[in-house]
Design an enzyme around this catalytic site. Structure first.
Site, PDB file in Angstrom:
ATOM      1  CB  ILE A  15      -0.960  -0.020   1.219  1.00  0.00           C
ATOM      2  CG1 ILE A  15      -1.994  -1.141   1.029  1.00  0.00           C
ATOM      3  CG2 ILE A  15      -1.635   1.321   1.411  1.00  0.00           C
ATOM      4  CD1 ILE A  15      -2.951  -1.348   2.203  1.00  0.00           C
ATOM      5  N   GLY A  89       2.897  -0.927   9.232  1.00  0.00           N
ATOM      6  CA  GLY A  89       2.124  -1.760  10.141  1.00  0.00           C
ATOM      7  C   GLY A  89       2.454  -3.226   9.969  1.00  0.00           C
ATOM      8  CE1 TYR A 152      -2.994  -4.718  11.230  1.00  0.00           C
ATOM      9  CE2 TYR A 152      -5.375  -4.959  11.046  1.00  0.00           C
ATOM     10  CZ  TYR A 152      -4.168  -4.556  10.505  1.00  0.00           C
ATOM     11  OH  TYR A 152      -4.125  -3.995   9.236  1.00  0.00           O
TER      12      TYR A 152
HETATM   13  N1  CAA Z   1     -15.296 -16.995  13.172  1.00  0.00           N
HETATM   14  C1  CAA Z   1     -15.623 -18.045  13.954  1.00  0.00           C
HETATM   15  N2  CAA Z   1     -14.766 -19.048  14.204  1.00  0.00           N
HETATM   16  C2  CAA Z   1     -13.552 -18.993  13.640  1.00  0.00           C
HETATM   17  C3  CAA Z   1     -13.158 -17.919  12.816  1.00  0.00           C
HETATM   18  C4  CAA Z   1     -14.100 -16.904  12.574  1.00  0.00           C
HETATM   19  N3  CAA Z   1     -13.791 -15.844  11.803  1.00  0.00           N
HETATM   20  N4  CAA Z   1     -11.894 -18.133  12.395  1.00  0.00           N
HETATM   21  C5  CAA Z   1     -11.490 -19.305  12.961  1.00  0.00           C
HETATM   22  N5  CAA Z   1     -12.506 -19.827  13.686  1.00  0.00           N
HETATM   23  C6  CAA Z   1     -12.512 -21.068  14.433  1.00  0.00           C
HETATM   24  C7  CAA Z   1     -12.076 -22.245  13.597  1.00  0.00           C
HETATM   25  O1  CAA Z   1     -13.156 -22.723  12.828  1.00  0.00           O
HETATM   26  C8  CAA Z   1     -11.627 -23.238  14.646  1.00  0.00           C
HETATM   27  O2  CAA Z   1     -12.752 -23.838  15.207  1.00  0.00           O
HETATM   28  P1  CAA Z   1     -12.719 -25.376  15.770  1.00  0.00           P
HETATM   29  O3  CAA Z   1     -11.679 -25.380  16.866  1.00  0.00           O
HETATM   30  O4  CAA Z   1     -14.111 -25.604  16.243  1.00  0.00           O
HETATM   31  O5  CAA Z   1     -12.341 -26.214  14.580  1.00  0.00           O
HETATM   32  C9  CAA Z   1     -11.011 -22.323  15.691  1.00  0.00           C
HETATM   33  O6  CAA Z   1     -11.532 -21.010  15.464  1.00  0.00           O
HETATM   34  C10 CAA Z   1      -9.500 -22.243  15.536  1.00  0.00           C
HETATM   35  O7  CAA Z   1      -9.024 -21.537  16.608  1.00  0.00           O
HETATM   36  P2  CAA Z   1      -7.503 -21.544  16.988  1.00  0.00           P
HETATM   37  O8  CAA Z   1      -7.322 -20.764  18.233  1.00  0.00           O
HETATM   38  O9  CAA Z   1      -6.991 -22.954  16.970  1.00  0.00           O
HETATM   39  O10 CAA Z   1      -6.869 -20.711  15.832  1.00  0.00           O
HETATM   40  P3  CAA Z   1      -5.833 -21.082  14.693  1.00  0.00           P
HETATM   41  O11 CAA Z   1      -4.505 -21.270  15.296  1.00  0.00           O
HETATM   42  O12 CAA Z   1      -6.409 -22.124  13.800  1.00  0.00           O
HETATM   43  O13 CAA Z   1      -5.795 -19.703  13.877  1.00  0.00           O
HETATM   44  C11 CAA Z   1      -6.524 -17.573  13.069  1.00  0.00           C
HETATM   45  C12 CAA Z   1      -6.879 -18.861  13.843  1.00  0.00           C
HETATM   46  C13 CAA Z   1      -5.107 -17.104  13.315  1.00  0.00           C
HETATM   47  C14 CAA Z   1      -7.454 -16.489  13.582  1.00  0.00           C
HETATM   48  C15 CAA Z   1      -6.749 -17.854  11.577  1.00  0.00           C
HETATM   49  O14 CAA Z   1      -8.069 -18.275  11.390  1.00  0.00           O
HETATM   50  C16 CAA Z   1      -6.522 -16.614  10.710  1.00  0.00           C
HETATM   51  O15 CAA Z   1      -5.417 -16.343  10.261  1.00  0.00           O
HETATM   52  N6  CAA Z   1      -7.593 -15.858  10.450  1.00  0.00           N
HETATM   53  C17 CAA Z   1      -7.502 -14.644   9.622  1.00  0.00           C
HETATM   54  C18 CAA Z   1      -7.405 -13.438  10.493  1.00  0.00           C
HETATM   55  C19 CAA Z   1      -7.425 -12.215   9.601  1.00  0.00           C
HETATM   56  O16 CAA Z   1      -8.451 -11.883   9.001  1.00  0.00           O
HETATM   57  N7  CAA Z   1      -6.295 -11.536   9.509  1.00  0.00           N
HETATM   58  C20 CAA Z   1      -6.217 -10.421   8.631  1.00  0.00           C
HETATM   59  C21 CAA Z   1      -4.786 -10.274   8.144  1.00  0.00           C
HETATM   60  S1  CAA Z   1      -4.640  -9.044   6.897  1.00  0.00           S
HETATM   61  C22 CAA Z   1      -4.915  -7.626   7.709  1.00  0.00           C
HETATM   62  O17 CAA Z   1      -4.945  -7.554   8.913  1.00  0.00           O
HETATM   63  C23 CAA Z   1      -5.140  -6.398   6.876  1.00  0.00           C
HETATM   64  C24 CAA Z   1      -6.379  -5.722   7.271  1.00  0.00           C
HETATM   65  O18 CAA Z   1      -6.304  -4.775   8.007  1.00  0.00           O
HETATM   66  C25 CAA Z   1      -7.673  -6.147   6.659  1.00  0.00           C
HETATM   67  P1  NAP Z   2       3.123  -4.626   3.811  1.00  0.00           P
HETATM   68  O1  NAP Z   2       3.179  -4.802   2.330  1.00  0.00           O
HETATM   69  O2  NAP Z   2       3.495  -5.758   4.703  1.00  0.00           O
HETATM   70  O3  NAP Z   2       4.014  -3.344   4.171  1.00  0.00           O
HETATM   71  C1  NAP Z   2       4.256  -2.960   5.488  1.00  0.00           C
HETATM   72  C2  NAP Z   2       5.317  -1.888   5.496  1.00  0.00           C
HETATM   73  O4  NAP Z   2       5.510  -1.450   6.851  1.00  0.00           O
HETATM   74  C3  NAP Z   2       6.685  -2.373   4.994  1.00  0.00           C
HETATM   75  O5  NAP Z   2       7.315  -1.339   4.266  1.00  0.00           O
HETATM   76  C4  NAP Z   2       7.435  -2.639   6.292  1.00  0.00           C
HETATM   77  O6  NAP Z   2       8.829  -2.520   6.176  1.00  0.00           O
HETATM   78  C5  NAP Z   2       6.911  -1.490   7.146  1.00  0.00           C
HETATM   79  N1  NAP Z   2       7.154  -1.723   8.559  1.00  0.00           N
HETATM   80  C6  NAP Z   2       6.689  -2.737   9.335  1.00  0.00           C
HETATM   81  N2  NAP Z   2       7.159  -2.608  10.586  1.00  0.00           N
HETATM   82  C7  NAP Z   2       7.930  -1.489  10.610  1.00  0.00           C
HETATM   83  C8  NAP Z   2       8.684  -0.819  11.607  1.00  0.00           C
HETATM   84  N3  NAP Z   2       8.735  -1.263  12.876  1.00  0.00           N
HETATM   85  N4  NAP Z   2       9.358   0.290  11.271  1.00  0.00           N
HETATM   86  C9  NAP Z   2       9.319   0.766  10.015  1.00  0.00           C
HETATM   87  N5  NAP Z   2       8.637   0.196   9.014  1.00  0.00           N
HETATM   88  C10 NAP Z   2       7.941  -0.929   9.310  1.00  0.00           C
HETATM   89  O7  NAP Z   2       1.670  -4.194   4.273  1.00  0.00           O
HETATM   90  P2  NAP Z   2       0.526  -3.366   3.528  1.00  0.00           P
HETATM   91  O8  NAP Z   2      -0.531  -4.310   3.179  1.00  0.00           O
HETATM   92  O9  NAP Z   2       1.113  -2.462   2.506  1.00  0.00           O
HETATM   93  O10 NAP Z   2      -0.014  -2.509   4.774  1.00  0.00           O
HETATM   94  C11 NAP Z   2       0.270  -1.151   4.952  1.00  0.00           C
HETATM   95  C12 NAP Z   2      -0.635  -0.612   6.050  1.00  0.00           C
HETATM   96  O11 NAP Z   2      -1.993  -0.782   5.677  1.00  0.00           O
HETATM   97  C13 NAP Z   2      -0.466  -1.321   7.403  1.00  0.00           C
HETATM   98  O12 NAP Z   2      -0.580  -0.399   8.449  1.00  0.00           O
HETATM   99  C14 NAP Z   2      -1.653  -2.268   7.423  1.00  0.00           C
HETATM  100  O13 NAP Z   2      -2.023  -2.595   8.722  1.00  0.00           O
HETATM  101  C15 NAP Z   2      -2.688  -1.429   6.723  1.00  0.00           C
HETATM  102  N6  NAP Z   2      -3.772  -2.195   6.138  1.00  0.00           N
HETATM  103  C16 NAP Z   2      -3.512  -3.160   5.228  1.00  0.00           C
HETATM  104  C17 NAP Z   2      -4.574  -3.855   4.681  1.00  0.00           C
HETATM  105  C18 NAP Z   2      -4.394  -4.943   3.674  1.00  0.00           C
HETATM  106  O14 NAP Z   2      -5.405  -5.608   3.391  1.00  0.00           O
HETATM  107  N7  NAP Z   2      -3.222  -5.150   3.116  1.00  0.00           N
HETATM  108  C19 NAP Z   2      -5.884  -3.558   5.082  1.00  0.00           C
HETATM  109  C20 NAP Z   2      -6.088  -2.574   6.033  1.00  0.00           C
HETATM  110  C21 NAP Z   2      -5.024  -1.887   6.543  1.00  0.00           C
HETATM  111  P3  NAP Z   2       9.815  -3.815   6.225  1.00  0.00           P
HETATM  112  O15 NAP Z   2       9.965  -4.228   4.794  1.00  0.00           O
HETATM  113  O16 NAP Z   2      11.047  -3.276   6.839  1.00  0.00           O
HETATM  114  O17 NAP Z   2       9.131  -4.852   7.078  1.00  0.00           O
END
Ligand code: CAA
Ligand code: NAP
Length: 246
Positions: A15, A89, A152
């Site tokens: 981003i 982030g 987060y």
């Molecule tokens: N709602 C309800 N139940 C859920 C669920 C949900 N959204 N997600 C997982 N579960 C359940 C599973 O079905 C499982 O249930 P059972 O035990 O009954 O089978 C249980 O939770 C698993 O729990 P655990 O504690 O064992 O979790 P795990 O180690 O398997 O990992 C997790 C769980 C880390 C949350 C994984 O599901 C995950 O990565 N989820 C995605 C989280 C997410 O959306 N992250 C966004 C990243 S990108 C970002 O952050 C950018 C942004 O701003 C949008």
């Molecule tokens: P990304 O590709 O993983 O980029 C993250 C950037 O942050 C990298 O340049 C990383 O640098 C830098 N960074 C991480 N920790 C740092 C630290 N301690 N000091 C300085 N720089 C650091 O992620 P992205 O998807 O572009 O996300 C950018 C922002 O948007 C984040 O705040 C994220 O939470 C937010 N966001 C993302 C999404 C999505 O869906 N992707 C959705 C909502 C919000 P290094 O290379 O050094 O690690």
């Protein structure tokens, strides 16, 4: 509009790179931080090939000392910073009952602590010059919460609390402070979510797809021009319709 100096933290990421390209296309000078110099110089060369010169300084946004020295280094290179996008982030996803202190602290320090660490060294200059733009990149998950993201979601919700307080304190100094809350965007951060889980998330997005970094850069650019001077303390959702809460 007048050319300004913009710092986008985490500019080497998905981003951040798009925000830098967009701000440069609007005529602004742009800068970001790096932690790994080799990786950052290769990225800088690719950005130059895309037509944009990005100033670089070493900086870890989770440390107040490092963030301040990064800001001073970039100001020596480009001049005072007028536009700040707090974008750097990380995620450390896990359910709360398994979350370690490190997973909690790292996410809070990087996503929320960074707002203090990077904004504090630029705010006084903006107030003196009577112009500034500060934009936090929060998240849909700060608005609605997310299973596995107590750390987060807390940090991202906190970023908007920061926005609305700073907006009040700095409005009479020509500084606007706003938040952009992206939904799921196809960068490394989202591609790190297990595919099966990710597919379920995409199925909940009304547009039926992930967003693009360019769509977030456009949302950020909306707050920059002089015509946007009346818009402060806002939270702009850019999430493909996945969450429509106020
Ligand atoms: N709602 C309800 N139940 C859920 C669920 C949900 N959204 N997600 C997982 N579960 C359940 C599973 O079905 C499982 O249930 P059972 O035990 O009954 O089978 C249980 O939770 C698993 O729990 P655990 O504690 O064992 O979790 P795990 O180690 O398997 O990992 C997790 C769980 C880390 C949350 C994984 O599901 C995950 O990565 N989820 C995605 C989280 C997410 O959306 N992250 C966004 C990243 S990108 C970002 O952050 C950018 C942004 O701003 C949008
Ligand atoms: P990304 O590709 O993983 O980029 C993250 C950037 O942050 C990298 O340049 C990383 O640098 C830098 N960074 C991480 N920790 C740092 C630290 N301690 N000091 C300085 N720089 C650091 O992620 P992205 O998807 O572009 O996300 C950018 C922002 O948007 C984040 O705040 C994220 O939470 C937010 N966001 C993302 C999404 C999505 O869906 N992707 C959705 C909502 C919000 P290094 O290379 O050094 O690690």
């Amino acid at each position: 509009m007048q050319a300004r100096v913009a710092l986008v933290t985490g500019g080497t990421g998905g981003i951040g790179s798009s925000i830098l390209l967009k701000l440069a296309s609007m005529g602004h000078k742009v800068a970001t931080n790096y932690r790994d110099e080799g990786k950052a110089r290769a990225w800088q060369t690719a950005m130059k090939a895309a037509g944009v010169d990005v100033a670089l300084a070493h900086g870890d946004v989770s440390s107040a000392e490092s963030a301040e020295s990064m800001v001073r280094d970039l100001e020596r290179q480009l001049g005072p910073i007028d536009i700040l996008v707090n974008n750097a982030g990380i995620t450390r996803d896990t359910t709360f009952h398994k979350m370690t202190p490190t997973q909690w602290n790292d996410v809070i320090a990087t996503n929320l602590g960074s707002c203090y660490n990077v904004t504090r060294p630029v705010i006084e200059g903006m107030r003196e010059r009577k112009w500034g733009r500060i934009i936090q990149i929060s998240s849909i998950n700060g608005q609605k919460g997310q299973y596995g993201q107590a750390n987060y979601a807390a940090a991202k919700a906190g970023m908007h609390g920061f926005t609305i307080s700073l907006a009040q304190e700095n409005a009479r100094f020509g500084i606007t402070v706003n938040t952009v809350s992206p939904g799921y965007i196809g960068t490394d951060m989202v591609m790190a979510v297990p595919e099966e889980v990710r597919n379920k998330i995409v199925a909940q997005i009304p547009t039926g797809r992930l967003g693009t970094p360019e769509e977030i850069a456009y949302a950020v650019s909306f707050f920059i021009p002089d015509e946007a001077a009346w818009i402060t303390g806002a939270n702009l959702s850019a999430n493909g319709g996945q969450y429509m809460g106020w």
